[in-house]
Design a protein around this motif. Structure first.
Motif, short mmCIF file in Angstrom:
data_model
loop_
_atom_site.label_atom_id
_atom_site.label_comp_id
_atom_site.label_asym_id
_atom_site.label_seq_id
_atom_site.Cartn_x
_atom_site.Cartn_y
_atom_site.Cartn_z
N THR A 1 -36.15 -11.52 41.72
CA THR A 1 -35.58 -10.38 42.43
C THR A 1 -34.72 -10.88 43.59
N ASP A 2 -33.96 -9.98 44.17
CA ASP A 2 -33.08 -10.39 45.27
C ASP A 2 -33.90 -10.88 46.46
N LYS B 1 -34.33 -5.63 43.56
CA LYS B 1 -33.32 -5.70 42.49
C LYS B 1 -33.67 -6.81 41.52
N GLU C 1 -32.96 -9.62 38.81
CA GLU C 1 -31.78 -10.48 38.73
C GLU C 1 -31.74 -11.40 37.52
N TYR D 1 -28.76 -2.65 30.23
CA TYR D 1 -28.41 -2.90 31.63
C TYR D 1 -28.56 -4.39 31.93
N THR D 2 -27.66 -4.93 32.71
CA THR D 2 -27.80 -6.30 33.21
C THR D 2 -27.13 -6.39 34.56
N ALA D 3 -27.66 -7.23 35.42
CA ALA D 3 -27.14 -7.34 36.77
C ALA D 3 -25.75 -7.98 36.78
N SER E 1 -23.01 -12.82 40.75
CA SER E 1 -22.82 -12.83 42.20
C SER E 1 -23.09 -14.24 42.70
N ILE F 1 -26.47 -14.99 41.09
CA ILE F 1 -26.71 -14.86 39.65
C ILE F 1 -25.67 -15.66 38.88
N ARG G 1 -24.88 -3.40 36.26
CA ARG G 1 -25.22 -2.93 37.61
C ARG G 1 -26.61 -3.44 37.97
N SER G 2 -26.92 -3.38 39.24
CA SER G 2 -28.25 -3.78 39.68
C SER G 2 -29.29 -2.79 39.14
N LEU H 1 -33.21 -1.63 39.58
CA LEU H 1 -34.28 -1.69 40.55
C LEU H 1 -35.63 -1.86 39.87
#
Length: 355
Positions: free
Chosen positions: A223-224, A230, A232, A248-250, A253, A256, A279-280, A282
């Motif tokens: 997670t972040d 979030k 990751e 969905y996938t983060a 960044s 990541i 997108r992030s 949760l």
């Protein structure tokens, strides 16, 4: 001596090959290496002539800076052989670009494209018998670079060694995977080196993963670092979540990794008409989805396994099991990607490169 497209490479052939001693039906991932390796040194501000030579240990000074300050990066790639005995690479330019992004982040010199690409192709031509035909067989490719300059002053090295080693591989399967969602430890932080394939990123994961193993889990969903809310990555892989009929996938960044398999699966899914949202995600969304029955799949994506399904996760000491999925997006996408890599399906994306 051999000349490739744009560089000259010194080639020193091994006197004998060990290939006849290898049981290709029973390979432990990353333990067996081919007869030759490529190396190229950076010294006096310039890259020297690449050399392909027999695979062997080499001497290093105890004060080499890789040992003291961790300037070490790598990539993971694969070569495949089709039914006509041709050898193919999968999106090698992506690995080359990411390799030099990692080098830049760790204040290391960029490796010239001819050294990386032409050197790799020449090495694969020499070792083509190590690439076995058949779906599930491949040759794992490990390009890496280390700081070889001496001295224990805390500063970037002035000397480096770039190398490529090769390891025959079978289809990678780690069995049923259960994960813990990280609540304290982090894989990477903003402003750090999480987006680089730096050796230290992986060593930092070993201890929290050991703690997870002791609890009966195989991996961690990271997670972040700031809020731990979030989702990751999963272990050393990018991670996907299927909630309802959406994947969905983060987003990539500073934390990541820009995974080649990840981006390929996204493009494949979109081509197949599957809905994908980058997108992030949760932790609270994931828990709610598993509780209301809309969480269908979780899977990791990376070079070694391509796709690794996750059957359950633990969060705040509560374990959630995922129900069996008849129409698995993970398995569908893995099959389609493998078919492109092994030249069993048309490569409409232009991803494969012949050696």
């Amino acid at each position: 001596m051999s000349t490739t497209n744009s560089i000259e490479i010194d080639i020193q052939k091994a006197a004998t090959s060990k290939i006849s001693q290898i049981d290709f039906e029973n390979l432990a991932f990353g333990n067996i290496f081919t007869d030759h390796m490529l190396l190229c040194d950076f010294a006096d501000g310039a890259w020297q002539k690449p050399v392909i030579k027999p695979y062997e240990p080499f001497l290093m000074d105890p004060s080499s800076r890789v040992f003291h300050y961790g300037q070490a990066i790598f990539e993971g790639m694969k070569a495949y052989k089709d039914e006509q005995d041709s050898v193919w690479l999968f999106r090698p330019e992506e690995n080359f670009i990411r390799f030099n992004k990692s080098a830049n982040r760790l204040a290391m010199p960029s490796v010239p494209e001819p050294v990386f690409m032409d050197g790799l192709k020449e090495l694969l031509k020499i070792e083509q018998e190590w690439v076995k035909k058949g779906k599930g067989n491949s040759l794992y490719i490990r390009p890496f670079m280390i700081a070889t300059g001496t001295g224990v002053i805390a500063a970037p090295s002035s000397q480096y060694r770039f190398m490529i080693i090769l390891s025959p591989a079978k289809s990678y399967y780690s069995g049923e995977v259960k994960v813990i969602i990280a609540e304290h430890y982090s894989r990477a932080a903003n402003g750090g080196i999480g987006a680089a394939k730096a050796a230290g990123n992986y060593s930092g994961q070993f201890y929290p993963t050991k703690l997870a193993n002791e609890k009966g889990f195989q991996q961690i969903i990271w997670t972040d670092d700031a809020t731990h809310t979030k989702l990751e990555e999963a272990g050393t892989m990018n991670v996907f979540f299927r909630i309802g009929d959406t994947l969905y996938t983060a987003p990539t960044s500073e934390r990541i990794l820009d995974g080649v398999t990840r981006k390929s699966l996204i493009e494949l899914a979109e081509r197949e008409g599957l809905k994908v949202e980058v997108r992030s995600v949760l932790v609270s969304e994931l828990v709610e989805a598993v509780q209301n029955g809309t969480l269908k799949e979780i899977f990791g994506a990376g070079t070694a396994a391509v796709v690794n399904p996750i059957i359950g996760f633990s969060y705040q000491d509560v374990y959630y099991e995922l129900p069996p999925t008849e129409n698995s997006y993970a398995l569908q996408l893995k099959e389609k990607l493998n078919n492109i890599q092994y030249k069993l399906a048309e490569d409409t994306f232009g991803w494969t490169v012949k050696v």
